[in-house]
Design an enzyme around this catalytic site. Structure first.
Site, PDB file in Angstrom:
ATOM      1  CD  GLN A  79      -3.225   0.790   1.887  1.00 57.24           C
ATOM      2  OE1 GLN A  79      -3.608  -0.387   2.384  1.00 57.24           O
ATOM      3  NE2 GLN A  79      -3.996   1.524   2.232  1.00 57.24           N
ATOM      4  CG  ASP A  80       1.288   4.008   2.980  1.00 60.99           C
ATOM      5  OD1 ASP A  80       1.143   5.068   3.545  1.00 60.99           O
ATOM      6  OD2 ASP A  80       1.225   2.890   3.586  1.00 60.99           O
ATOM      7  N   PRO A  81       5.036   3.213   1.874  1.00 56.64           N
ATOM      8  CG  PRO A  81       6.490   4.438   0.783  1.00 56.64           C
ATOM      9  CD  PRO A  81       4.933   4.247   1.077  1.00 56.64           C
ATOM     10  CB  ALA A 133      -2.287   6.144   4.936  1.00 53.69           C
ATOM     11  CB  VAL A 139       1.316   5.454  -1.820  1.00 49.04           C
ATOM     12  CG1 VAL A 139       1.813   7.009  -1.418  1.00 49.04           C
ATOM     13  CG2 VAL A 139      -0.254   5.685  -2.197  1.00 49.04           C
TER      14      VAL A 139
END
Length: 241
Positions: free
Chosen positions: A72-74, A142, A133
Site C-alpha cells: 500500500q505505502d512505505p 498513508a 503509493v
C-alpha cells in the site's frame, strides 16, 4: 517531473522509462512533484529518500518481471523504507507482516526464515515489489495517499499486464485486490488472499500456498522459478555481525 526527479538523484530503469514517459508528462505528475517539494520545503521528512522512490522499477526491469507483489505505502519509521514493498533496510527489525510472510514461506516451501527483512534478492530475480503509493511522511501512515502516486503505479501494473506474458500477481488484502481490474487473467495468474498483517493472516493468508503456486505457474510456462530463500547475511546488517 522526470527532470525534477533526476535532479533529486532518482533513477528510472530504461525499459520502464520507455513505457511510462507519458505519465511523467502528465499534469498529475507535475502536481505530485510540487506536493513533494512543498512537503520538503516545510521541513517534513519523507521516506524513502528521493533516489529510492523508483527502486522497485530500477531493480526489476519490465522485461524481467515474473511476479508482482503489491503493497500500500512505505513504512513510515526512520530507516525502514527503501523503495520495495514489505522490505526493510539491513539492520532494521523485521516488521510483523514480513514475519508472517516468512512463516508462510516456511510452511509452503520449507524456506528457512532469515534474521533480516531485506528483499532485494527477490527483486533481482523478477519479483516486482511495488507499493501503490511510493512516499510517506515520517510517522504519518498513508499521509501521501491521494496525491497522484496511485495513478502512476496503476500505470505500472497496466504496463506489466500489456507488455509481459505469464506473470503472477500476488494480491494480499482488499486494497491490493482492487488492482486485479488491470490484469488480463487469460495470460496472467492472479492469486488472492487476506493480508499477512497479524490482524488478518490467520483468516486465510497462512496456508494460501501462493509461493509454490507462483513457481508452478512460471515453470509451466517455461520460466525459471523464483528462489525464495533469502541470503542469511546482507551487507550493512549490524544485527548479524
Amino acid at each position: 517531473m522526470e527532470a525534477g526527479m533526476a535532479e533529486a538523484g532518482v533513477k528510472l530503469e530504461d525499459s520502464w522509462k520507455h513505457v511510462l514517459s507519458g505519465e511523467f508528462a502528465s499534469p498529475y505528475m507535475q502536481k505530485l512533484k510540487e506536493f513533494l517539494l512543498a512537503e520538503k520545503t516545510a521541513g517534513k521528512r519523507i521516506f524513502p529518500k528521493g533516489a529510492e522512490y523508483f527502486r522497485a522499477l530500477d531493480l526489476t526491469p519490465l522485461d524481467e518481471v515474473k511476479v508482482v507483489i503489491l503493497g500500500q505505502d512505505p513504512y513510515h519509521g526512520l530507516g525502514q523504507a527503501h523503495g520495495l514493498c514489505f522490505s526493510v533496510q539491513p539492520g532494521v527489525r523485521i516488521p510483523p507482516s514480513l514475519v508472517n510472510i516468512y512463516k508462510e514461506l516456511q510452511s509452503d516451501l520449507g524456506i528457512r526464515p532469515v534474521k533480516h527483512g531485506f528483499l532485494e534478492s527477490w527483486a533481482k530475480q523478477g519479483v516486482l515489489l511495488l507499493n501503490s503509493v511510493l512516499t510517506v511522511e515520517e510517522a504519518r501512515a498513508a499521509s501521501h495517499q491521494g496525491q497522484g502516486w496511485e495513478k502512476f503505479t496503476d500505470a505500472v501494473i497496466r504496463a506489466v499486464n500489456d507488455e509481459c506474458d505469464h506473470v503472477v500477481f500476488l494480491l494480499w488484502g482488499s486494497y491490493a485486490q482492487k488492482k486485479a481490474a488491470f490484469v488480463d487473467q487469460r495470460k496472467h495468474l492472479v492469486l488472492r488472499s487476506p493480508h499477512p498483517s497479524p490482524l488478518s493472516a490467520h483468516n486465510g493468508f497462512f496456508g494460501n500456498g501462493h509461493f509454490s503456486k507462483a513457481n508452478a505457474f512460471l515453470v509451466s510456462h517455461g520460466r525459471d522459478p523464483i528462489d525464495w530463500q533469502l541470503p542469511d547475511v546482507v551487507e550493512g546488517d549490524k544485527n548479524l555481525l
